[in-house]
Design a protein around this motif. Structure first.
Motif, PDB file in Angstrom:
ATOM      1  N   GLY A 184     -19.924   0.210  -3.346  1.00 43.11           N
ATOM      2  CA  GLY A 184     -19.001  -0.622  -4.108  1.00 43.11           C
ATOM      3  C   GLY A 184     -17.562  -0.319  -3.753  1.00 43.11           C
ATOM      4  N   ARG A 185     -16.691  -0.361  -4.746  1.00 42.34           N
ATOM      5  CA  ARG A 185     -15.263  -0.092  -4.550  1.00 42.34           C
ATOM      6  C   ARG A 185     -14.759   0.825  -5.665  1.00 42.34           C
ATOM      7  NH1 ARG A 185     -15.247  -5.763  -3.338  1.00 42.34           N
ATOM      8  NH2 ARG A 185     -14.362  -6.286  -5.378  1.00 42.34           N
ATOM      9  N   ASN A 186     -13.712   1.578  -5.352  1.00 42.55           N
ATOM     10  CA  ASN A 186     -13.056   2.474  -6.322  1.00 42.55           C
ATOM     11  C   ASN A 186     -14.034   3.515  -6.879  1.00 42.55           C
ATOM     12  OD1 ASN A 186     -10.834   0.704  -6.016  1.00 42.55           O
ATOM     13  ND2 ASN A 186     -11.519  -0.544  -7.747  1.00 42.55           N
ATOM     14  N   ASP A 243       0.823  -1.201   0.000  1.00 34.89           N
ATOM     15  CA  ASP A 243       0.000   0.000   0.000  1.00 34.89           C
ATOM     16  C   ASP A 243       0.857   1.251   0.000  1.00 34.89           C
ATOM     17  OD1 ASP A 243      -2.342  -1.435   0.035  1.00 34.89           O
ATOM     18  OD2 ASP A 243      -2.315  -1.625   2.221  1.00 34.89           O
ATOM     19  N   GLY A 244       1.974   1.247  -0.708  1.00 36.95           N
ATOM     20  CA  GLY A 244       2.840   2.415  -0.754  1.00 36.95           C
ATOM     21  C   GLY A 244       2.138   3.605  -1.354  1.00 36.95           C
ATOM     22  N   GLY A 245       2.740   4.794  -1.266  1.00 35.30           N
ATOM     23  CA  GLY A 245       2.093   6.022  -1.692  1.00 35.30           C
ATOM     24  C   GLY A 245       2.266   6.353  -3.151  1.00 35.30           C
ATOM     25  N   VAL A 246       2.950   5.534  -3.944  1.00 40.99           N
ATOM     26  CA  VAL A 246       3.166   5.857  -5.348  1.00 40.99           C
ATOM     27  C   VAL A 246       2.126   5.136  -6.192  1.00 40.99           C
ATOM     28  CG1 VAL A 246       4.819   5.790  -7.240  1.00 40.99           C
ATOM     29  CG2 VAL A 246       5.621   6.121  -4.906  1.00 40.99           C
ATOM     30  N   SER A 247       1.506   5.859  -7.169  1.00 41.66           N
ATOM     31  CA  SER A 247       0.475   5.264  -8.007  1.00 41.66           C
ATOM     32  C   SER A 247       1.072   4.170  -8.866  1.00 41.66           C
ATOM     33  CB  SER A 247      -0.153   6.329  -8.918  1.00 41.66           C
ATOM     34  OG  SER A 247      -0.753   7.331  -8.146  1.00 41.66           O
ATOM     35  N   PRO A 248       0.346   3.054  -9.046  1.00 36.40           N
ATOM     36  CA  PRO A 248       0.832   1.997  -9.925  1.00 36.40           C
ATOM     37  C   PRO A 248       0.987   2.524 -11.341  1.00 36.40           C
ATOM     38  CG  PRO A 248      -1.219   1.370  -8.809  1.00 36.40           C
ATOM     39  CD  PRO A 248      -0.958   2.773  -8.475  1.00 36.40           C
ATOM     40  N   MET A 249       1.961   1.993 -12.044  1.00 37.09           N
ATOM     41  CA  MET A 249       2.218   2.419 -13.411  1.00 37.09           C
ATOM     42  C   MET A 249       1.839   1.305 -14.365  1.00 37.09           C
ATOM     43  SD  MET A 249       3.368   5.443 -12.890  1.00 37.09           S
ATOM     44  CE  MET A 249       4.141   5.946 -14.411  1.00 37.09           C
ATOM     45  N   ALA A 250       1.077   1.677 -15.392  1.00 37.10           N
ATOM     46  CA  ALA A 250       0.720   0.713 -16.421  1.00 37.10           C
ATOM     47  C   ALA A 250       1.849   0.639 -17.431  1.00 37.10           C
ATOM     48  CB  ALA A 250      -0.574   1.151 -17.108  1.00 37.10           C
ATOM     49  N   PRO A 251       1.882  -0.399 -18.277  1.00 40.54           N
ATOM     50  CA  PRO A 251       2.916  -0.475 -19.309  1.00 40.54           C
ATOM     51  C   PRO A 251       2.915   0.794 -20.146  1.00 40.54           C
ATOM     52  CG  PRO A 251       1.690  -2.532 -19.184  1.00 40.54           C
ATOM     53  CD  PRO A 251       0.995  -1.562 -18.285  1.00 40.54           C
ATOM     54  N   GLY A 252       4.100   1.309 -20.437  1.00 46.82           N
ATOM     55  CA  GLY A 252       4.201   2.545 -21.203  1.00 46.82           C
ATOM     56  C   GLY A 252       4.319   3.764 -20.328  1.00 46.82           C
ATOM     57  N   GLY A 253       4.249   3.614 -18.981  1.00 46.61           N
ATOM     58  CA  GLY A 253       4.475   4.732 -18.086  1.00 46.61           C
ATOM     59  C   GLY A 253       3.240   5.507 -17.697  1.00 46.61           C
ATOM     60  N   ARG A 296     -14.243   7.978 -20.058  1.00 39.11           N
ATOM     61  CA  ARG A 296     -14.805   7.210 -21.168  1.00 39.11           C
ATOM     62  C   ARG A 296     -14.280   5.785 -21.204  1.00 39.11           C
ATOM     63  NH1 ARG A 296     -15.000  11.097 -26.571  1.00 39.11           N
ATOM     64  NH2 ARG A 296     -16.532  12.599 -25.778  1.00 39.11           N
ATOM     65  N   THR A 297     -13.066   5.604 -20.743  1.00 37.19           N
ATOM     66  CA  THR A 297     -12.437   4.286 -20.831  1.00 37.19           C
ATOM     67  C   THR A 297     -12.428   3.528 -19.507  1.00 37.19           C
ATOM     68  OG1 THR A 297     -10.264   5.298 -20.469  1.00 37.19           O
ATOM     69  CG2 THR A 297     -10.973   4.995 -22.748  1.00 37.19           C
ATOM     70  N   VAL A 298     -12.753   4.206 -18.416  1.00 41.60           N
ATOM     71  CA  VAL A 298     -12.745   3.556 -17.097  1.00 41.60           C
ATOM     72  C   VAL A 298     -14.183   3.524 -16.581  1.00 41.60           C
ATOM     73  CG1 VAL A 298     -11.766   3.539 -14.782  1.00 41.60           C
ATOM     74  CG2 VAL A 298     -10.426   4.441 -16.693  1.00 41.60           C
ATOM     75  N   THR A 299     -14.825   2.379 -16.757  1.00 38.76           N
ATOM     76  CA  THR A 299     -16.240   2.224 -16.452  1.00 38.76           C
ATOM     77  C   THR A 299     -16.469   0.902 -15.737  1.00 38.76           C
ATOM     78  OG1 THR A 299     -16.817   3.475 -18.440  1.00 38.76           O
ATOM     79  CG2 THR A 299     -18.558   2.160 -17.469  1.00 38.76           C
ATOM     80  N   SER A 300     -17.445   0.897 -14.859  1.00 37.75           N
ATOM     81  CA  SER A 300     -17.780  -0.344 -14.160  1.00 37.75           C
ATOM     82  C   SER A 300     -18.562  -1.270 -15.077  1.00 37.75           C
ATOM     83  CB  SER A 300     -18.626  -0.039 -12.920  1.00 37.75           C
ATOM     84  OG  SER A 300     -19.949   0.321 -13.301  1.00 37.75           O
ATOM     85  N   GLN A 301     -18.656  -2.517 -14.678  1.00 34.67           N
ATOM     86  CA  GLN A 301     -19.572  -3.428 -15.338  1.00 34.67           C
ATOM     87  C   GLN A 301     -21.000  -3.075 -14.930  1.00 34.67           C
ATOM     88  OE1 GLN A 301     -18.486  -7.462 -14.417  1.00 34.67           O
ATOM     89  NE2 GLN A 301     -16.657  -7.422 -15.706  1.00 34.67           N
ATOM     90  N   THR A 358      -0.448   6.275 -15.749  1.00 35.20           N
ATOM     91  CA  THR A 358      -1.010   5.925 -14.446  1.00 35.20           C
ATOM     92  C   THR A 358      -2.200   4.994 -14.620  1.00 35.20           C
ATOM     93  OG1 THR A 358      -0.332   8.061 -13.566  1.00 35.20           O
ATOM     94  CG2 THR A 358      -2.010   6.851 -12.330  1.00 35.20           C
ATOM     95  N   TYR A 359      -2.231   3.934 -13.879  1.00 34.83           N
ATOM     96  CA  TYR A 359      -3.322   2.958 -13.955  1.00 34.83           C
ATOM     97  C   TYR A 359      -4.435   3.364 -12.995  1.00 34.83           C
ATOM     98  CZ  TYR A 359      -5.932  -1.326 -13.049  1.00 34.83           C
ATOM     99  OH  TYR A 359      -6.934  -2.248 -12.877  1.00 34.83           O
ATOM    100  N   THR A 360      -5.674   3.472 -13.504  1.00 36.87           N
ATOM    101  CA  THR A 360      -6.839   3.778 -12.681  1.00 36.87           C
ATOM    102  C   THR A 360      -7.696   2.530 -12.569  1.00 36.87           C
ATOM    103  OG1 THR A 360      -6.852   6.073 -13.454  1.00 36.87           O
ATOM    104  CG2 THR A 360      -8.865   5.245 -12.416  1.00 36.87           C
ATOM    105  N   PRO A 361      -7.836   1.972 -11.384  1.00 31.43           N
ATOM    106  CA  PRO A 361      -8.653   0.761 -11.248  1.00 31.43           C
ATOM    107  C   PRO A 361     -10.112   1.061 -11.558  1.00 31.43           C
ATOM    108  CG  PRO A 361      -8.042   1.617  -9.091  1.00 31.43           C
ATOM    109  CD  PRO A 361      -7.265   2.407 -10.097  1.00 31.43           C
ATOM    110  N   PRO A 362     -10.800   0.195 -12.282  1.00 32.03           N
ATOM    111  CA  PRO A 362     -12.202   0.448 -12.629  1.00 32.03           C
ATOM    112  C   PRO A 362     -13.093   0.391 -11.396  1.00 32.03           C
ATOM    113  CG  PRO A 362     -11.572  -1.773 -13.264  1.00 32.03           C
ATOM    114  CD  PRO A 362     -10.311  -1.088 -12.829  1.00 32.03           C
ATOM    115  N   PRO A 363     -14.140   1.226 -11.359  1.00 29.93           N
ATOM    116  CA  PRO A 363     -15.075   1.171 -10.230  1.00 29.93           C
ATOM    117  C   PRO A 363     -15.894  -0.112 -10.269  1.00 29.93           C
ATOM    118  CG  PRO A 363     -15.870   2.683 -11.906  1.00 29.93           C
ATOM    119  CD  PRO A 363     -14.505   2.250 -12.347  1.00 29.93           C
ATOM    120  N   ILE A 364     -16.337  -0.524  -9.111  1.00 27.99           N
ATOM    121  CA  ILE A 364     -17.145  -1.738  -8.978  1.00 27.99           C
ATOM    122  C   ILE A 364     -18.408  -1.385  -8.202  1.00 27.99           C
ATOM    123  CG2 ILE A 364     -17.244  -4.072  -8.019  1.00 27.99           C
ATOM    124  CD1 ILE A 364     -14.182  -4.175  -8.300  1.00 27.99           C
TER     125      ILE A 364
END
Length: 432
Positions: free
Chosen positions: A97-99, A53-63, A150-155, A65-71
């Motif tokens: 829910g989450r996120n 649970d460190g304070g740095v945002s996870p990085m997706a491939p290509g550098g 537009r690209t980060v959407t829940s199911q 920032t990865y945003t986890p989709p809401p649930i």
């Protein structure tokens, strides 16, 4: 290597100019520096890779920032609920829910494609596990989803039951208001001409009257479904006993206003500064009405027919360009959307037909097989909900029905294309 080869090698080296030897040396030096810098950057990136649970945002491939989709796990009614805590149009829902912290939009998906979807913008909150949203008045039973972008959407959830919103309370005659009033402020009376306003229709009129010993300064607010002010009229000083009104036709800044439940609010202040309002909040329901984009064109019992009635069905070497809705001959037929008549004629296949270019709709509406020619002629202005004829079976028709076509802009046989009207018909049918 023999003596002759060694001599040839020395001659070749000697022929290389001092400038070229310097360039080669510099190139080797730069290559070494680049490799060293790459190693340092890789080590730094490795040191910043989040652990647990460190304070740095996870990085997706290509550098990036990865945003986890809401649930979305649950959708509950918390305010303005129907019986047994069920959702209805206008109630407040809590989504769990989450996120969920960055959610900006909630979509209530209906059951007839995307045309009956209702979207609500929400302000991103700080809670990752819950948010609140007001259910649109035209929302239908169906799944719910939330979006961060537009690209980060829940199911989508399973279908969530949404009951119809209660009808606004009619208030067509001037009556005293129950709103807040300071001592010494004017007494107010208000009235609203209708509880449903169809865009490109007759408009809704708000009337008011004040009672006070002297002139009163007045403003009239048009409130959006969320309670914010969409528009304000400034009549200025109003004489006691004088009945005045404002008319709204459903546009804001020259474009159709979003559908939903709107309301009027009268604000009055005396010369001494004592203030009165016609309602404390939009939830009071005073002088409220629903703004709707279309009305269902057949004003009577009807059905959508079988597979042969659908858009795209075979028609002897061609495709059906509309949808057939069956009703008794003589059933009243109205304009689903007001606009201007583009064409009117009789055709051997279509029978008596009428084409209307919808006001600010970007599409044409085509009505076929009417019993008699419409009373409207080419160029006439038609209002939403106005009678244009009756259901018939003229032309090549099997049974009494309306053949409705919808054409994208620029319209009917003028560069547009027909598209399936069934999702739109079912959407209009659900609220009108």
């Amino acid at each position: 290597m023999d003596e002759r080869a060694r001599i040839s090698s020395r001659i070749a080296v000697a022929r290389v100019s001092p400038r070229k030897r310097l360039a080669r040396a510099l190139g080797l030096t730069l290559l070494g520096a680049t490799l060293l810098l790459g190693s340092l950057l890789a080590a730094t990136a490795g040191a910043q890779t989040p652990q647990g649970d460190g304070g740095v945002s996870p990085m997706a491939p290509g550098g990036t920032t990865y945003t986890p989709p809401p649930i979305v796990l649950k959708v509950r009614c918390v305010k303005g609920c129907a019986s047994r805590k069920r959702l209805q149009g206008g109630s407040t829902a809590r989504i769990e829910g989450r996120n969920l912290a960055g959610v900006r939009k909630v979509t209530f998906h209906g059951s007839a494609g995307r045309r009956d979807d209702r979207r609500v913008a929400v302000k991103p909150g700080t809670s990752t596990r819950r948010l609140r949203v007001r259910v649109p008045h035209q929302a239908l039973t169906g799944p719910v989803s939330v979006s961060i972008s537009r690209t980060v959407t829940s199911q989508r959830t399973k279908a969530i039951k949404v009951l119809p919103a209660p009808e606004p309370e009619p208030n067509p005659v001037l009556t005293p208001v129950p709103g807040p009033r300071q001592p010494g402020s004017p007494r107010l009376e208000t009235a609203t001409s209708r509880t449903k306003l169809y865009f490109a229709g007759r408009g809704v009129r708000f009337s008011y009257r004040v009672a006070h010993p002297s002139a009163v300064n007045v403003t009239v607010d048009l409130l959006r479904p969320d309670g914010s002010v969409a528009y304000t009229w400034y009549p200025g000083a109003v004489q006691p006993g004088q009945t005045l009104s404002v008319l709204w036709r459903g546009t804001l800044q020259g474009a159709p206003a979003p559908p939903g439940r709107y309301s009027f609010r009268l604000n009055a202040a005396s010369a001494s500064g004592a203030r009165a309002r016609s309602s404390a909040s939009p939830s009071s329901g005073r002088d409220a009405f629903d703004l709707l984009p279309h009305i269902f064109p057949i004003r009577g019992r009807h059905n959508y027919g079988q597979s042969g009635a659908r858009f795209g069905a075979g028609r002897g070497g061609r495709s059906h360009q509309g949808h057939d809705v069956f009703a008794r001959c003589g059933t009243r037929l109205v304009a689903a959307r007001g606009g201007r008549v583009k064409a009117k004629a009789y055709h051997a296949a279509a029978g008596n037909y009428l084409v209307i270019t919808g006001s600010l709709a970007g599409q044409d509406y085509v009505y076929m097989h009417m019993t008699e020619p419409s009373a409207f002629d080419r160029g006439d202005r038609v209002l939403t909900g106005q009678r244009i004829g009756t259901v018939g079976d003229t032309g090549r028709a099997s049974g009494c029905h309306l053949h409705l076509e919808l054409w994208s802009g620029p319209g009917w046989y003028s560069g547009g294309s027909p598209f399936d009207p069934l999702p739109s018909l079912k959407d209009w049918d659900s609220y009108s």
